[in-house]
Motif scaffolding. Structure first.
Motif, short mmCIF file in Angstrom:
data_model
loop_
_atom_site.label_atom_id
_atom_site.label_comp_id
_atom_site.label_asym_id
_atom_site.label_seq_id
_atom_site.Cartn_x
_atom_site.Cartn_y
_atom_site.Cartn_z
N SER A 88 22.99 -7.96 -83.79
CA SER A 88 22.17 -8.83 -83.20
C SER A 88 21.81 -9.85 -83.67
O SER A 88 20.78 -10.94 -82.79
CB SER A 88 20.64 -8.04 -83.34
N ALA A 89 21.30 -9.65 -85.16
CA ALA A 89 21.49 -11.28 -85.92
C ALA A 89 22.45 -11.90 -86.01
O ALA A 89 21.47 -12.90 -86.09
CB ALA A 89 20.89 -10.85 -87.31
N GLU A 90 23.63 -11.58 -85.82
CA GLU A 90 24.47 -12.76 -85.16
C GLU A 90 24.07 -13.87 -84.03
O GLU A 90 24.44 -14.97 -84.04
CB GLU A 90 26.22 -12.05 -85.10
N LYS A 91 24.01 -12.85 -82.90
CA LYS A 91 24.40 -13.24 -81.65
C LYS A 91 23.10 -13.82 -81.78
O LYS A 91 22.65 -15.30 -81.14
CB LYS A 91 23.99 -11.82 -80.47
N PHE A 92 21.60 -13.23 -82.35
CA PHE A 92 20.65 -14.21 -82.40
C PHE A 92 20.52 -15.86 -82.72
O PHE A 92 20.44 -16.75 -82.58
CB PHE A 92 19.47 -13.39 -82.65
#
Length: 353
Positions: free
Chosen positions: A298-302
């Protein structure tokens, strides 16, 4: 948390802009009419492509990137139209110039506010990386550091950016100038002002969505009405109704954030919090998969979404700035520009930079 909503009233500009631009009985030559129709049909096409496939796509970073990319395309189309009209800047009325320069300053200010907020959100990645790093160890000290980073993330995401308050006031001022100046004795000028009106309406609409997403409040979400004579009116109304309705539904449901990718990160952090703080087993916390792995995804996508959006906002800023600079340059070398206007342009140009 949810926010109280004011009654939604369509924003109506003072008067009818087309009564001034294309008064009853006025006619355009076939060539000018073709240019105007082609421009408005292109604008309608861009608006249709922007309508999300479903409600979940509204306010995703990928959709916001597409919206900003479309704005850049619309403003670029305006430059192409000006060239096709064979209407050199030296033939522009002072009122048209005032409108263009005033609008460009407002748009640059809005872009700066958006870039500031994107940068602030990107700084939150430091907390996320710290959480992931500290969760990689079973040490109790590392868990304490992970908890501290989680608290830092919560505080960071919940803080407000004061530049957005200025952005709201700029957009309010921008909205009050939708009423365009009266055009006399210039069919080309009427086409130009009508095209600029369309781009201005769409720009204001999209900027209000961005400001709503970044501020966490739908109070400034705008409902704009345009004359049905516009070839893009239906496409705009369909897009505006769909997007604004979905945004207000999301706020009324009590969602803490409406940015889709940010919400995904928030959920992962909330799932991890009881595990880190109270030592609760993942299954008891309702986490079925590896929580650190889910947070990492999720952090990478964000992060990637913010990076791409930042590039598009910067590109739009450059489109507005280069267009403004080109106009200023042409006016400075033009022989029909008054000394007073030259002075004003120099002062404005220095202020923007």
């Amino acid at each position: 948390m949810s926010h109280p909503q004011d009654p939604h009233r369509p924003f109506l500009p003072f008067g009818n802009p087309f009564r001034m631009m294309l008064p009853k009985g006025s006619h355009l030559s076939p060539k000018l009419l073709d240019l105007l129709n082609a421009f408005e049909e292109s604008l309608a096409g861009r608006l249709k492509k922007l309508k999300p496939a479903n409600g979940e796509d509204v306010l995703s970073l990928s959709w916001m990137k597409s919206a900003m990319e479309s704005l850049s395309g619309m403003h670029a189309d305006t430059k192409v139209l000006i060239t096709a009209l064979e209407l050199p800047v030296c033939d522009w009325d002072d009122k048209w110039i005032d409108v263009y320069l005033d609008d460009s300053v407002k748009l640059l200010d809005i872009c700066i506010a958006f870039s500031s907020e994107i940068s602030r959100l990107r700084q939150g990645n430091l907390f996320l990386q710290s959480i992931l790093h500290n969760l990689g160890s079973a040490s109790s000290n590392q868990f304490v550091r992970a908890r501290s980073s989680m608290d830092g993330w919560r505080q960071h995401v919940g803080s407000k950016n004061p530049r957005l308050d200025k952005c709201f006031s700029v957009m309010d001022s921008f909205a009050q100038t939708l009423d365009l100046p009266k055009i006399k004795n210039s069919s080309k000028g009427k086409v130009l002002m009508r095209a600029m009106y369309g781009v201005k309406v769409v720009t204001l609409f999209i900027c209000s969505i961005f400001a709503t997403a970044f501020s966490g409040s739908a109070k400034k979400l705008m409902d704009l009405e345009v004359p049905e004579t516009c070839l893009w009116a239906k496409a705009f109304a369909d897009l505006q109704t769909f997007v604004n309705t979905e945004i207000r539904n999301q706020f009324s449901s009590g969602r803490v954030t409406v940015l889709k990718e940010l919400e995904g990160v928030d959920k992962c952090v909330e799932n991890l919090y009881p595990i880190v703080v109270e030592g609760v087993e993942p299954v008891e916390a309702g986490v079925l998969k590896n929580p650190p792995s889910e947070l990492e995804k999720s952090a990478e996508k964000f992060s990637q979404g913010l990076d791409l959006l930042a590039k598009e906002v910067d590109s739009f800023f450059q489109v507005v700035l280069t267009g403004r600079d080109a106009l200023l340059c042409n006016l400075r070398v033009g022989g029909n520009v008054s000394d007073q206007m030259r002075t004003n342009l120099n002062v404005e140009g220095q202020a923007v930079r």
